[in-house]
Motif scaffolding. Structure first.
Motif, short mmCIF file in Angstrom:
data_model
loop_
_atom_site.label_atom_id
_atom_site.label_comp_id
_atom_site.label_asym_id
_atom_site.label_seq_id
_atom_site.Cartn_x
_atom_site.Cartn_y
_atom_site.Cartn_z
N GLY A 129 0.72 -1.21 -0.09
CA GLY A 129 0.06 0.19 0.02
C GLY A 129 0.99 1.23 -0.01
N LYS A 130 2.03 1.21 -0.11
CA LYS A 130 2.94 2.26 -0.18
C LYS A 130 4.04 2.19 -1.35
CE LYS A 130 6.62 4.48 2.94
NZ LYS A 130 5.84 5.69 3.17
N TYR A 131 4.08 3.47 -1.98
CA TYR A 131 4.75 3.63 -3.25
C TYR A 131 6.21 4.01 -2.69
CZ TYR A 131 6.45 5.68 -7.52
OH TYR A 131 7.15 5.60 -8.86
N PRO A 132 7.27 3.04 -2.99
CA PRO A 132 8.74 3.19 -2.79
C PRO A 132 9.48 4.34 -3.21
CG PRO A 132 8.37 1.23 -4.12
CD PRO A 132 6.92 1.94 -3.86
N SER A 133 9.83 5.22 -2.81
CA SER A 133 10.28 6.44 -3.31
C SER A 133 11.89 6.23 -3.46
CB SER A 133 10.14 7.70 -2.30
OG SER A 133 8.68 7.92 -2.20
N TYR A 134 12.54 5.28 -2.94
CA TYR A 134 13.97 5.16 -3.02
C TYR A 134 14.27 3.86 -3.62
CZ TYR A 134 13.33 8.59 1.09
OH TYR A 134 13.13 9.63 1.55
N TYR A 135 15.65 3.82 -4.20
CA TYR A 135 16.19 2.82 -4.80
C TYR A 135 17.51 2.56 -4.64
CZ TYR A 135 17.92 0.00 -8.76
OH TYR A 135 18.44 -1.01 -9.58
N ARG A 136 17.98 1.28 -4.28
CA ARG A 136 19.31 1.02 -4.14
C ARG A 136 19.69 -0.42 -5.32
NH1 ARG A 136 21.05 0.02 1.92
NH2 ARG A 136 21.32 2.17 1.64
N PRO A 137 20.60 0.21 -6.01
CA PRO A 137 20.91 -1.26 -6.84
C PRO A 137 21.67 -2.13 -6.28
CG PRO A 137 22.52 0.72 -7.30
CD PRO A 137 21.43 1.30 -6.17
N PRO A 138 21.33 -3.43 -6.58
CA PRO A 138 22.12 -4.73 -6.08
C PRO A 138 23.50 -4.46 -6.42
CG PRO A 138 20.23 -5.23 -7.44
CD PRO A 138 20.19 -3.86 -7.70
N TRP A 139 24.26 -4.77 -5.30
CA TRP A 139 25.62 -4.79 -5.40
C TRP A 139 26.19 -3.30 -5.51
CZ3 TRP A 139 24.11 -9.49 -8.16
CH2 TRP A 139 24.44 -10.56 -7.17
N GLY A 140 25.25 -2.32 -5.68
CA GLY A 140 25.78 -0.75 -6.00
C GLY A 140 26.20 -0.85 -7.16
N LEU A 141 25.76 -1.49 -8.33
CA LEU A 141 26.27 -1.38 -9.68
C LEU A 141 25.23 -0.56 -10.43
CD1 LEU A 141 27.04 -5.31 -10.22
CD2 LEU A 141 28.75 -3.22 -9.42
N PHE A 142 25.69 0.50 -11.14
CA PHE A 142 24.85 1.17 -11.94
C PHE A 142 24.91 0.89 -13.44
CE2 PHE A 142 25.50 3.66 -8.07
CZ PHE A 142 24.22 4.23 -7.96
N THR A 143 24.01 1.52 -14.14
CA THR A 143 24.08 1.58 -15.63
C THR A 143 23.70 3.14 -15.92
OG1 THR A 143 22.03 0.67 -16.31
CG2 THR A 143 23.86 -0.69 -16.10
N LEU A 144 23.73 3.37 -17.08
CA LEU A 144 23.12 4.78 -17.53
C LEU A 144 21.60 4.41 -17.33
CD1 LEU A 144 25.11 5.77 -20.77
CD2 LEU A 144 25.13 6.76 -18.56
N PHE A 145 21.05 3.36 -17.78
CA PHE A 145 19.78 3.09 -17.71
C PHE A 145 19.00 3.04 -16.48
CE2 PHE A 145 21.59 0.14 -21.00
CZ PHE A 145 21.58 1.18 -22.01
N VAL A 146 19.83 2.81 -15.49
CA VAL A 146 19.42 2.77 -14.06
C VAL A 146 19.07 4.19 -13.48
CG1 VAL A 146 20.09 2.68 -11.61
CG2 VAL A 146 20.43 0.55 -13.13
N TYR A 147 20.18 5.27 -13.81
CA TYR A 147 20.04 6.65 -13.71
C TYR A 147 18.76 7.01 -14.33
CZ TYR A 147 24.38 7.46 -11.55
OH TYR A 147 25.47 7.69 -10.38
N VAL A 158 19.89 5.70 -3.30
CA VAL A 158 20.44 5.72 -1.66
C VAL A 158 21.51 4.59 -1.73
CG1 VAL A 158 20.01 5.44 0.57
CG2 VAL A 158 18.09 6.53 -0.89
N LEU A 159 22.59 4.94 -1.44
CA LEU A 159 23.70 4.01 -1.31
C LEU A 159 24.24 4.11 0.26
CD1 LEU A 159 26.32 4.61 -4.37
CD2 LEU A 159 24.29 3.05 -3.95
#
Length: 244
Positions: A129-147, A158-159
């Motif tokens: 019932g709650k919209y999640p406002s935060y995201y933490r990528p698994p293992w702290g790995l990023f891509t341009l598409f994540v951003y 959030v790291l």
């Protein structure tokens, strides 16, 4: 031909994955990893749950000390344990997205990345019932598409300020010692309340929970408040006691 395609793929990974991860993890581009507020406070977060064995124990411990944390949830586990997921929210904790499953996002293209964001958000929102406002990528790995996906969906990434390595340390005293030695105001602490991922010790969450009570006491003895992530990133004006 194979060598040429391999070079192209390596260049692609560097541009799309390696460099964005470097920007996020090292240079903290467009991520939250600490607070600059004057009030002495830290925030505690948990990844990889919910877990039917460890999360209920953790919730009881947090309730004992009246601490609100942020749980970065895996949506497939939310589907498996809907009542437990609801209990996290009902207990007053914040929730974020840690992906649908705990996998490496480097191999997801733009459409697949965005679809995973959408699927994870919808599962978590529909069940809790709650919209999640935060995201933490698994293992702290990023891509341009994540951003791009996070920005499009108005999600804050959030790291963490300090990694306790609780997912593999087998001695709770070591975790306590390492945290209290390095703890200072403005940090985001990361722990894990599940051990189903690759390389994590199966008993690690139990060890973490044993350490956590002494960590909480040690932080409080340093006159540092433990606040939830919303209060932690509040940026306008000085920190107000009424939010504690």
């Amino acid at each position: 031909m194979f060598k040429f395609m391999l070079k192209i793929y390596i260049i692609y990974l560097i541009l799309v994955a390696f460099l964005p991860t470097l920007l996020g993890r090292i240079f903290h581009y467009n991520v939250i990893y600490k607070s600059k507020r004057n009030f002495p406070c830290v925030s505690i977060t948990f990844d990889d749950g919910p877990d039917p064995l460890y999360t209920p124990i953790l919730l009881s411990l947090l309730d004992k000390y009246k601490i609100k944390a942020c749980f970065f949830l895996l949506a497939d586990k939310v589907e498996k344990y809907p009542e437990l997921s609801k209990k996290i929210v009902e207990s007053g904790h914040e929730i974020g997205v840690h992906g649908y499953k705990h996998h490496i996002n480097w191999f997801l293209g733009p459409k697949a990345t965005y679809n995973e964001f959408i699927k994870s958000i919808e599962v978590i929102k529909n069940i809790t019932g709650k919209y999640p406002s935060y995201y933490r990528p698994p293992w702290g790995l990023f891509t341009l598409f994540v951003y791009r996906s996070a920005k499009k969906l108005n999600m804050k990434i959030v790291l963490w300020s300090y990694m306790s390595w609780d997912w593999k340390v087998k001695n709770p005293d070591i975790i306590v010692k390492n945290i209290l030695k390095k703890i200072k105001s403005g940090q985001i602490l990361i722990f894990h309340d599940s051990s189903t991922n690759i390389a994590s010790d199966k008993k690690a969450p139990g060890v973490m929970i044993k350490a956590l009570e002494d960590i909480i006491k040690g932080i409080q003895e340093k006159n540092i408040k433990i606040v939830d992530i919303n209060q932690f990133i509040f940026t306008k004006g000085d920190f107000n006691e009424k939010y504690i």
